[in-house]
Scaffold this motif. Sequence first.
Motif, PDB file in Angstrom:
ATOM      1  N   VAL A   1      39.047  41.143  33.609  1.00 51.32           N
ATOM      2  CA  VAL A   1      37.896  40.358  33.147  1.00 51.32           C
ATOM      3  C   VAL A   1      38.318  38.944  32.749  1.00 51.32           C
ATOM      4  CG1 VAL A   1      36.146  40.174  31.333  1.00 51.32           C
ATOM      5  CG2 VAL A   1      36.568  42.372  32.434  1.00 51.32           C
ATOM      6  N   HIS A   2      39.428  38.820  32.034  1.00 48.97           N
ATOM      7  CA  HIS A   2      39.868  37.506  31.561  1.00 48.97           C
ATOM      8  C   HIS A   2      40.211  36.564  32.711  1.00 48.97           C
ATOM      9  CE1 HIS A   2      40.920  38.073  27.012  1.00 48.97           C
ATOM     10  NE2 HIS A   2      39.644  37.815  27.232  1.00 48.97           N
ATOM     11  N   PHE A   3      40.899  37.079  33.725  1.00 48.95           N
ATOM     12  CA  PHE A   3      41.271  36.178  34.821  1.00 48.95           C
ATOM     13  C   PHE A   3      40.072  35.828  35.702  1.00 48.95           C
ATOM     14  CE2 PHE A   3      45.515  36.974  33.420  1.00 48.95           C
ATOM     15  CZ  PHE A   3      46.186  35.804  33.749  1.00 48.95           C
ATOM     16  N   LYS A   4      39.108  36.719  35.806  1.00 46.41           N
ATOM     17  CA  LYS A   4      37.857  36.346  36.469  1.00 46.41           C
ATOM     18  C   LYS A   4      37.166  35.235  35.671  1.00 46.41           C
ATOM     19  CE  LYS A   4      33.240  37.971  37.685  1.00 46.41           C
ATOM     20  NZ  LYS A   4      32.251  39.072  37.589  1.00 46.41           N
ATOM     21  N   TYR A   5      37.180  35.351  34.361  1.00 49.81           N
ATOM     22  CA  TYR A   5      36.506  34.405  33.470  1.00 49.81           C
ATOM     23  C   TYR A   5      37.055  32.986  33.623  1.00 49.81           C
ATOM     24  CZ  TYR A   5      35.115  32.268  29.001  1.00 49.81           C
ATOM     25  OH  TYR A   5      34.616  31.420  28.031  1.00 49.81           O
ATOM     26  N   ILE A   6      38.375  32.862  33.818  1.00 52.43           N
ATOM     27  CA  ILE A   6      38.955  31.517  33.942  1.00 52.43           C
ATOM     28  C   ILE A   6      39.029  31.061  35.404  1.00 52.43           C
ATOM     29  CG2 ILE A   6      40.273  31.760  31.806  1.00 52.43           C
ATOM     30  CD1 ILE A   6      42.808  32.111  33.539  1.00 52.43           C
ATOM     31  N   GLY A   7      38.457  31.857  36.315  1.00 53.49           N
ATOM     32  CA  GLY A   7      38.353  31.419  37.695  1.00 53.49           C
ATOM     33  C   GLY A   7      39.489  31.826  38.603  1.00 53.49           C
ATOM     34  N   PHE A   8      40.327  32.792  38.153  1.00 51.78           N
ATOM     35  CA  PHE A   8      41.451  33.261  38.964  1.00 51.78           C
ATOM     36  C   PHE A   8      41.451  34.793  39.008  1.00 51.78           C
ATOM     37  CE2 PHE A   8      42.686  29.184  37.073  1.00 51.78           C
ATOM     38  CZ  PHE A   8      43.053  28.453  38.198  1.00 51.78           C
ATOM     39  N   PRO A   9      40.453  35.401  39.673  1.00 52.04           N
ATOM     40  CA  PRO A   9      40.354  36.868  39.674  1.00 52.04           C
ATOM     41  C   PRO A   9      41.540  37.525  40.363  1.00 52.04           C
ATOM     42  CG  PRO A   9      38.887  35.916  41.305  1.00 52.04           C
ATOM     43  CD  PRO A   9      39.419  34.769  40.503  1.00 52.04           C
ATOM     44  N   LEU A  10      41.822  38.767  39.977  1.00 56.83           N
ATOM     45  CA  LEU A  10      42.944  39.501  40.545  1.00 56.83           C
ATOM     46  C   LEU A  10      42.721  39.797  42.020  1.00 56.83           C
ATOM     47  CD1 LEU A  10      43.702  39.827  37.529  1.00 56.83           C
ATOM     48  CD2 LEU A  10      44.441  42.147  38.090  1.00 56.83           C
ATOM     49  N   ALA A  11      43.787  39.663  42.794  1.00 61.19           N
ATOM     50  CA  ALA A  11      43.739  40.003  44.213  1.00 61.19           C
ATOM     51  C   ALA A  11      43.465  41.497  44.366  1.00 61.19           C
ATOM     52  CB  ALA A  11      45.054  39.625  44.887  1.00 61.19           C
ATOM     53  N   GLY A  12      42.567  41.840  45.282  1.00 60.55           N
ATOM     54  CA  GLY A  12      42.273  43.237  45.577  1.00 60.55           C
ATOM     55  C   GLY A  12      41.342  43.917  44.606  1.00 60.55           C
ATOM     56  N   ASP A  13      40.871  43.218  43.573  1.00 56.86           N
ATOM     57  CA  ASP A  13      40.036  43.855  42.555  1.00 56.86           C
ATOM     58  C   ASP A  13      38.645  44.134  43.122  1.00 56.86           C
ATOM     59  OD1 ASP A  13      38.519  44.584  40.307  1.00 56.86           O
ATOM     60  OD2 ASP A  13      39.726  43.312  38.988  1.00 56.86           O
ATOM     61  N   PRO A  14      38.269  45.407  43.285  1.00 57.66           N
ATOM     62  CA  PRO A  14      36.982  45.731  43.905  1.00 57.66           C
ATOM     63  C   PRO A  14      35.782  45.448  43.012  1.00 57.66           C
ATOM     64  CG  PRO A  14      38.043  47.727  43.131  1.00 57.66           C
ATOM     65  CD  PRO A  14      39.033  46.611  42.908  1.00 57.66           C
ATOM     66  N   LYS A  15      36.011  45.337  41.722  1.00 60.88           N
ATOM     67  CA  LYS A  15      34.913  45.142  40.772  1.00 60.88           C
ATOM     68  C   LYS A  15      34.750  43.683  40.344  1.00 60.88           C
ATOM     69  CE  LYS A  15      34.221  48.343  37.678  1.00 60.88           C
ATOM     70  NZ  LYS A  15      32.839  48.834  37.892  1.00 60.88           N
ATOM     71  N   TYR A  16      35.844  42.988  40.114  1.00 58.33           N
ATOM     72  CA  TYR A  16      35.765  41.641  39.543  1.00 58.33           C
ATOM     73  C   TYR A  16      36.268  40.540  40.475  1.00 58.33           C
ATOM     74  CZ  TYR A  16      35.247  44.404  35.272  1.00 58.33           C
ATOM     75  OH  TYR A  16      34.820  45.296  34.325  1.00 58.33           O
ATOM     76  N   GLY A  17      36.767  40.906  41.653  1.00 63.18           N
ATOM     77  CA  GLY A  17      37.330  39.911  42.551  1.00 63.18           C
ATOM     78  C   GLY A  17      36.478  39.706  43.789  1.00 63.18           C
ATOM     79  N   PRO A  18      36.838  38.728  44.635  1.00 63.33           N
ATOM     80  CA  PRO A  18      36.114  38.497  45.887  1.00 63.33           C
ATOM     81  C   PRO A  18      36.412  39.592  46.898  1.00 63.33           C
ATOM     82  CG  PRO A  18      38.025  37.055  45.748  1.00 63.33           C
ATOM     83  CD  PRO A  18      37.926  37.754  44.430  1.00 63.33           C
ATOM     84  N   LYS A  19      35.535  39.713  47.886  1.00 68.60           N
ATOM     85  CA  LYS A  19      35.692  40.768  48.890  1.00 68.60           C
ATOM     86  C   LYS A  19      36.861  40.473  49.821  1.00 68.60           C
ATOM     87  CE  LYS A  19      32.055  42.568  50.840  1.00 68.60           C
ATOM     88  NZ  LYS A  19      30.771  42.739  51.544  1.00 68.60           N
TER      89      LYS A  19
END
Length: 305
Positions: free
Chosen positions: A240-258
Amino acid sequence: MSEQLTWTISEQQQGERIDKFLTAQGEEWSRTQVQQWIKDGHVLINGRTIKSNYKVETGDTLELFVPEPEVLEVVPENIPIEIIYEDEDVAVVNKPRGMVVHPAPGHTTGTLVNALMYHCNDLSSINGVVRPGIVHRIDKDTSGLLMIAKNDRAHESLVNQLKAKTTERVYQAIVHGNIPHDHGTIDAPIGRDKVDRQSMTVTEENSRDAVTHFTVLERFGDFTFVECQLETGRTHQIRVHFKYIGFPLAGDPKYGPKKTLSIDGQALHAQKLGFEHPRTGEFMRFKVEMPEEMKKLIRQLQNNR
């Protein structure tokens, strides 16, 4: 009474199979379970039942009526697990990617708890029959270290250390984007998302304080390899925190890009763990290497730089 959950499909989510979409919304939901819910009519799109291969469209209203949870019977299973340390009070295990920590509807077998009940003689009873010994947890697709309590006295000690923020928990992650600064602290409260009740978000409403410290280990242009140290331990905190600052985790199906790296689930590894032994008072530190899947990604990013 069953729980009703509702989503509105965004443009980014368009074209995804309904069963795959729903599986990503619930951390403990299996695709088989979701497909059964769809078959049983618990899932509606715009008020109508659909099939598992339905592809969601922008603006679709999705309703899920989660059935009452089944009564779980947890049985020991001879599943190989890597026990890093064990004595009469505590154990430290290296959980593999893809393993759920404790049983839940849809994941009644094959969990870390099932394995622990086979390999360990005793586990604390504070969290009941479904989560014996579990002091803290990491997500299904996160690998790495967990501390396990083997009696109630040890359990209380470890929980109090987590509350007092005296434990050490260090993670490694691959995130999207090029983080410009070498060090940082994300201090942003986390609570349940009002729209998507299966997700967490940074919010001031009904939230708890959450602090993540990070250090950049290596940059790859479109991706960054980081080390994260948790000061608090909220659900999905790093994700959640890295999505919040604009750097979502790679491969994250819930909080990252497809569109992301070729990894099944978020690229996140609990590398280091430290705590005071409940009986001796000695501060113990443990460290495990990233799984080969993450090492391979790092090598690919280094070669493509």
